[in-house]
Scaffold this active site. Structure first.
Site, PDB file in Angstrom:
ATOM      1  N   GLU A 139      51.315  44.525  35.463  1.00  0.00           N
ATOM      2  CA  GLU A 139      50.624  45.497  36.318  1.00  0.00           C
ATOM      3  C   GLU A 139      49.149  45.120  36.273  1.00  0.00           C
ATOM      4  O   GLU A 139      48.441  45.482  35.335  1.00  0.00           O
ATOM      5  CB  GLU A 139      50.849  46.925  35.790  1.00  0.00           C
TER       6      GLU A 139
ATOM      7  N   CYS B 242      42.687  51.185  38.771  1.00  0.00           N
ATOM      8  CA  CYS B 242      43.219  49.911  39.291  1.00  0.00           C
ATOM      9  C   CYS B 242      43.427  49.952  40.793  1.00  0.00           C
ATOM     10  O   CYS B 242      43.267  48.939  41.455  1.00  0.00           O
ATOM     11  CB  CYS B 242      44.519  49.548  38.590  1.00  0.00           C
TER      12      CYS B 242
END
Ligand code: NAD
Length: 469
Positions: free
Chosen positions: A217, A251
């Site tokens: 991720e 993110c």
């Protein structure tokens, strides 16, 4: 931070202990999985005050933001998992082809074994526990390695988790590079890494040594595109909220905005108004606004301020690691701020000549974790959907996709691979085992596919192949 991190040999002992428990079948029963998830839920609720304080100490996060994006988010995810677990666990019967009849075929989700979860500092509670929920739901043993750059949250997890989860099968190992390196030398059955791409490559190399599957991720530069078909004021409010949440250290935060000269000129004053309406005129004194995680990140971000014209914000205070919500215009496409993930409260506005220019700007770069389009034009939306690749694509609503548990959350290309959330988490940490069964009698194989290949069998096989042509 705990007084002393575990040594290499202590880490080895922890991993083998957890592996032994997995081997004993401790983690497999559905009742065990439910008990762990409920215990995790109780831990979050009973100690919410401690977690809120830790998140405030690490990132200046407000209590409400901590609830929305970490503690409450986790409780919601646990509840969703508990509500669906029985259904996810159930073996799935699938059709067996006619030629194989009589037969039965099922897909059985089995736990992978011992999984390693390596978490980053920006949502240090949620990003450590969210993968853990999937790992436990799927019946795995797990080691969680929180980020050493969010030391208060890391310490809270290390202190509280053993009191709630089954110590035989779940461990929190604190530490930085040496401890993570020691962990990566061990054999795991899955590694789930969240963080930057440089370390992602280190994790991938270490995993390859043991042929361990991984989920990465990662991050990247998630673009926003806006055109004249939407209200600039409404769009500005959503862009500002998504960008400056956690002081831009998200993110999936919008990294930059693409628009034509006219659209950007119309948007800029609304961005200023939205910043003021969300955070007031004296942002530094507003407890709703967070801080930059450490001095290194702070100086990197301040360095970007000279790469464009500051249209909104720009003030900063190193002593507090405070950086005001900032909008930059006139940035060059080849500047550092346009080539590195910003990961902070600076929003460059980048002028494009038209939609084609915006699309080629995005497709000419690494595939982002998300792309955000503000347009009510169906053709424009369709072109973004068809012509660009990103972990996710949202229309008029940046970052909200990650709160929909039925949607897979993950990157593509440089923004990572693999996905999680909801059932996808369960599947990420499961092996979907194919289980096939065929009675010995009647024998349908001897007369059809086994030698000797008589004329009759040949005719049968050729006839069957002929149908496929
Ligand atoms: P970080 O520095 O906390 O690092 C992440 C983890 O990697 C930590 O646990 C750290 O101990 C470990 N680590 C660091 N160096 C290592 C090394 N040399 N060997 C082994 N392990 C090592 O966090 P970060 O990477 O700065 O996090 C920010 C990045 O993460 C951004 O790029 C952001 O976009 C990305 N991110 C992605 C997601 C997502 O869900 N896709 C979520 C959050 C953050």
């Amino acid at each position: 931070m705990s007084e002393q991190y575990a040594t290499e040999s202590a880490i080895s002992t922890i991993v083998s202990g957890v592996r032994h428990s997995f081997g004993q079948g401790v983690t497999r029963p559905e009742a065990w999985r439910r008990k762990q998830l409920l215990a995790l839920r109780s831990m979050l609720i009973r100690h919410e005050g401690e977690f809120e304080s830790a998140l405030h100490a690490d990132l200046g996060k407000s209590g409400v933001e901590a609830q929305l994006t970490e503690i409450g988010f986790m409780v919601g995810e646990i509840d969703h998992t508990l509500a669906h677990l029985a259904q996810w666990i159930k073996p799935r019967r699938v059709a067996a082809p006619l030629a194989l009849q009589p037969a039965s075929a099922r897909i059985v989700a089995e736990p992978l074994g011992v999984v390693l979860i390596i978490a980053p500092w920006n949502y240090p509670l949620m990003l450590a526990l969210s993968p853990l929920v999937g790992a436990l739901a799927a019946g795995n043993a797990a080691i969680v390695k929180p980020s050493e750059l969010a030391p208060a949250t890391s310490a809270a997890l290390a202190r509280l988790v053993p009191g709630y989860l089954d110590r035989r099968a779940v461990a929190v190992v604190e530490g930085g590079v040496p401890e993570t390196t020691a962990l990566l030398a061990e054999r795991f059955d899955h590694i789930f890494y969240t963080g930057n791409g440089r370390v992602g490559r280190i994790v991938a190399r270490a995993a390859a040594e043991h042929l361990t599957p991984i989920t990465l991720e990662l991050g990247g530069k998630s673009p926003v595109y806006i055109d004249e078909t939407v209200s600039a004021a409404d769009a500005a409010k959503r862009i500002v909220w998504a960008k400056y949440l956690n002081a831009g250290q998200t993110c999936v935060a919008p990294d930059y905005v693409l628009g034509t000269r006219e659209v950007l000129a119309r948007l800029a004053p609304h961005l200023r108004d939205a910043i003021h309406s969300l955070y007031g005129n004296a942002v530094q004194g507003n407890p709703d606004y967070g801080r930059i995680v450490n001095d290194a990140q702070f100086s990197r971000l301040v360095g970007y301020l000279s790469e464009g014209t500051i249209t909104v914000g720009g003030s900063h205070d190193a002593a507090e690691r405070f950086l005001e919500p900032t909008v930059l215009s006139g940035v060059a496409r080849d500047s550092a701020v346009m080539n590195e993930e910003i990961f902070g409260p600076i929003l460059p506005l980048v002028q494009v000549s038209d939609l084609d220019d915006a699309l080629s700007f995005v497709t000419g770069r690494d595939k982002p974790l998300a792309a955000y389009v503000f347009s009510d034009d169906r053709t424009v939306r369709a072109r973004w959907e068809r012509e660009t690749s990103s972990g996710a694509l949202t229309f008029n609503a940046p970052i909200l996709h990650l709160t929909a548990p039925e949607l897979p959350f993950g990157g593509v290309g440089a923004s990572g691979h693999g996905a999680y959330h909801g059932e996808r988490s369960f599947l990420t940490f499961s092996h979907e085992k194919a289980v096939f069964s065929k009675p010995l009698h009647p024998d349908t194989l001897g007369p059809t596919v086994m030698p000797p290949f008589t004329r009759a069998k040949e005719a049968l096989v050729r006839g069957w192949l002929g149908k496929l042509r």
